[in-house]
Design a protein around this motif. Sequence first.
Motif, PDB file in Angstrom:
ATOM      1  N   ARG A   1      20.784  20.575  -0.323  1.00  0.00           N
ATOM      2  CA  ARG A   1      21.954  20.982  -1.104  1.00  0.00           C
ATOM      3  C   ARG A   1      22.534  22.286  -0.563  1.00  0.00           C
ATOM      4  O   ARG A   1      21.859  23.056   0.113  1.00  0.00           O
ATOM      5  CB  ARG A   1      21.557  21.165  -2.577  1.00  0.00           C
ATOM      6  N   GLU A   2      23.790  22.516  -0.916  1.00  0.00           N
ATOM      7  CA  GLU A   2      24.431  23.779  -0.545  1.00  0.00           C
ATOM      8  C   GLU A   2      23.809  24.931  -1.330  1.00  0.00           C
ATOM      9  O   GLU A   2      23.386  24.746  -2.471  1.00  0.00           O
ATOM     10  CB  GLU A   2      25.927  23.727  -0.852  1.00  0.00           C
ATOM     11  N   TYR A   3      23.769  26.093  -0.692  1.00  0.00           N
ATOM     12  CA  TYR A   3      23.350  27.293  -1.413  1.00  0.00           C
ATOM     13  C   TYR A   3      24.469  27.699  -2.359  1.00  0.00           C
ATOM     14  O   TYR A   3      25.642  27.453  -2.094  1.00  0.00           O
ATOM     15  CB  TYR A   3      23.042  28.423  -0.429  1.00  0.00           C
ATOM     16  N   VAL A   4      24.109  28.309  -3.459  1.00  0.00           N
ATOM     17  CA  VAL A   4      25.077  28.748  -4.461  1.00  0.00           C
ATOM     18  C   VAL A   4      25.552  30.148  -4.099  1.00  0.00           C
ATOM     19  O   VAL A   4      24.742  31.028  -3.802  1.00  0.00           O
ATOM     20  CB  VAL A   4      24.451  28.747  -5.875  1.00  0.00           C
ATOM     21  N   TYR A   5      26.882  30.333  -4.111  1.00  0.00           N
ATOM     22  CA  TYR A   5      27.509  31.637  -3.848  1.00  0.00           C
ATOM     23  C   TYR A   5      28.254  32.057  -5.102  1.00  0.00           C
ATOM     24  O   TYR A   5      29.046  31.273  -5.636  1.00  0.00           O
ATOM     25  CB  TYR A   5      28.470  31.517  -2.669  1.00  0.00           C
ATOM     26  N   GLU A   6      27.963  33.257  -5.585  1.00  0.00           N
ATOM     27  CA  GLU A   6      28.663  33.795  -6.757  1.00  0.00           C
ATOM     28  C   GLU A   6      29.122  35.215  -6.463  1.00  0.00           C
ATOM     29  O   GLU A   6      28.344  36.042  -5.985  1.00  0.00           O
ATOM     30  CB  GLU A   6      27.741  33.824  -7.982  1.00  0.00           C
ATOM     31  N   ARG A   7      30.373  35.450  -6.773  1.00  0.00           N
ATOM     32  CA  ARG A   7      30.942  36.783  -6.613  1.00  0.00           C
ATOM     33  C   ARG A   7      31.716  37.119  -7.875  1.00  0.00           C
ATOM     34  O   ARG A   7      32.592  36.353  -8.260  1.00  0.00           O
ATOM     35  CB  ARG A   7      31.876  36.803  -5.403  1.00  0.00           C
TER      36      ARG A   7
ATOM     37  N   ASP B   1      25.906  37.019  -5.010  1.00  0.00           N
ATOM     38  CA  ASP B   1      24.589  36.375  -5.006  1.00  0.00           C
ATOM     39  C   ASP B   1      24.685  35.136  -4.142  1.00  0.00           C
ATOM     40  O   ASP B   1      25.696  34.448  -4.112  1.00  0.00           O
ATOM     41  CB  ASP B   1      24.182  35.922  -6.419  1.00  0.00           C
ATOM     42  N   ILE B   2      23.601  34.860  -3.438  1.00  0.00           N
ATOM     43  CA  ILE B   2      23.472  33.618  -2.702  1.00  0.00           C
ATOM     44  C   ILE B   2      22.048  33.121  -2.976  1.00  0.00           C
ATOM     45  O   ILE B   2      21.098  33.871  -2.815  1.00  0.00           O
ATOM     46  CB  ILE B   2      23.765  33.793  -1.183  1.00  0.00           C
ATOM     47  N   TYR B   3      21.931  31.889  -3.462  1.00  0.00           N
ATOM     48  CA  TYR B   3      20.610  31.391  -3.825  1.00  0.00           C
ATOM     49  C   TYR B   3      20.583  29.866  -3.796  1.00  0.00           C
ATOM     50  O   TYR B   3      21.623  29.204  -3.760  1.00  0.00           O
ATOM     51  CB  TYR B   3      20.185  31.915  -5.200  1.00  0.00           C
ATOM     52  N   SER B   4      19.364  29.338  -3.825  1.00  0.00           N
ATOM     53  CA  SER B   4      19.141  27.907  -3.891  1.00  0.00           C
ATOM     54  C   SER B   4      18.754  27.545  -5.315  1.00  0.00           C
ATOM     55  O   SER B   4      18.105  28.329  -6.007  1.00  0.00           O
ATOM     56  CB  SER B   4      17.999  27.518  -2.934  1.00  0.00           C
ATOM     57  N   LEU B   5      19.104  26.348  -5.727  1.00  0.00           N
ATOM     58  CA  LEU B   5      18.672  25.863  -7.034  1.00  0.00           C
ATOM     59  C   LEU B   5      17.249  25.305  -6.974  1.00  0.00           C
ATOM     60  O   LEU B   5      16.701  24.930  -7.998  1.00  0.00           O
ATOM     61  CB  LEU B   5      19.647  24.793  -7.548  1.00  0.00           C
ATOM     62  N   GLY B   6      16.666  25.284  -5.787  1.00  0.00           N
ATOM     63  CA  GLY B   6      15.269  24.855  -5.633  1.00  0.00           C
ATOM     64  C   GLY B   6      15.115  23.346  -5.571  1.00  0.00           C
ATOM     65  O   GLY B   6      16.092  22.602  -5.560  1.00  0.00           O
ATOM     66  N   PRO B   7      13.869  22.884  -5.557  1.00  0.00           N
ATOM     67  CA  PRO B   7      13.598  21.460  -5.376  1.00  0.00           C
ATOM     68  C   PRO B   7      14.088  20.584  -6.523  1.00  0.00           C
ATOM     69  O   PRO B   7      14.369  19.405  -6.326  1.00  0.00           O
ATOM     70  CB  PRO B   7      12.077  21.389  -5.254  1.00  0.00           C
ATOM     71  N   ASP B   8      14.232  21.149  -7.690  1.00  0.00           N
ATOM     72  CA  ASP B   8      14.659  20.354  -8.851  1.00  0.00           C
ATOM     73  C   ASP B   8      16.161  20.369  -9.059  1.00  0.00           C
ATOM     74  O   ASP B   8      16.675  19.686  -9.944  1.00  0.00           O
ATOM     75  CB  ASP B   8      13.956  20.844 -10.113  1.00  0.00           C
ATOM     76  N   GLY B   9      16.859  21.179  -8.267  1.00  0.00           N
ATOM     77  CA  GLY B   9      18.321  21.255  -8.317  1.00  0.00           C
ATOM     78  C   GLY B   9      18.831  21.694  -9.619  1.00  0.00           C
ATOM     79  O   GLY B   9      19.882  21.568 -10.091  1.00  0.00           O
TER      80      GLY B   9
END
Length: 124
Positions: A100-106, A116-124
């Motif tokens: 999945r795409e990494y999450v970008y929040e500004r 912030d840039i982060y992954s939602l992890g294996p469970d999405g």
Amino acid sequence: MRNARKVTVLSAVLFLSATACSDKPDTTIENDPLRLIAIVDINRIDFALKKYQVDSGTLPTNTEGTLALLEVPDSYPNPSIYPASGYFSDGELPTDPWGREYVYERPGKRSGQSFDIYSLGPDG
């Protein structure tokens, strides 16, 4: 598999090999190669976003997102200085180890930083 991903996986494997003989419990992040790959990817994206900010004087909007690191957005102040392959030498935006795409929040809500840039992890 992309070259950058191969290097990332190899780095994670080498790191895990180096720590395998330690007395640390198995609950440390070093024992999860997919999380290590995500950390390396996030650091790459973080660096690209900071370079983008230096070049443009601002960060991409939430609407532009990390795609602005690959394609010149309309808001980019001087398109003539935008790197030919974007802000990644391989011209590809990393996806997390779970595809999945990494999450970008500004602005950043989790870190207190400008983004912030982060992954939602294996469970999405």
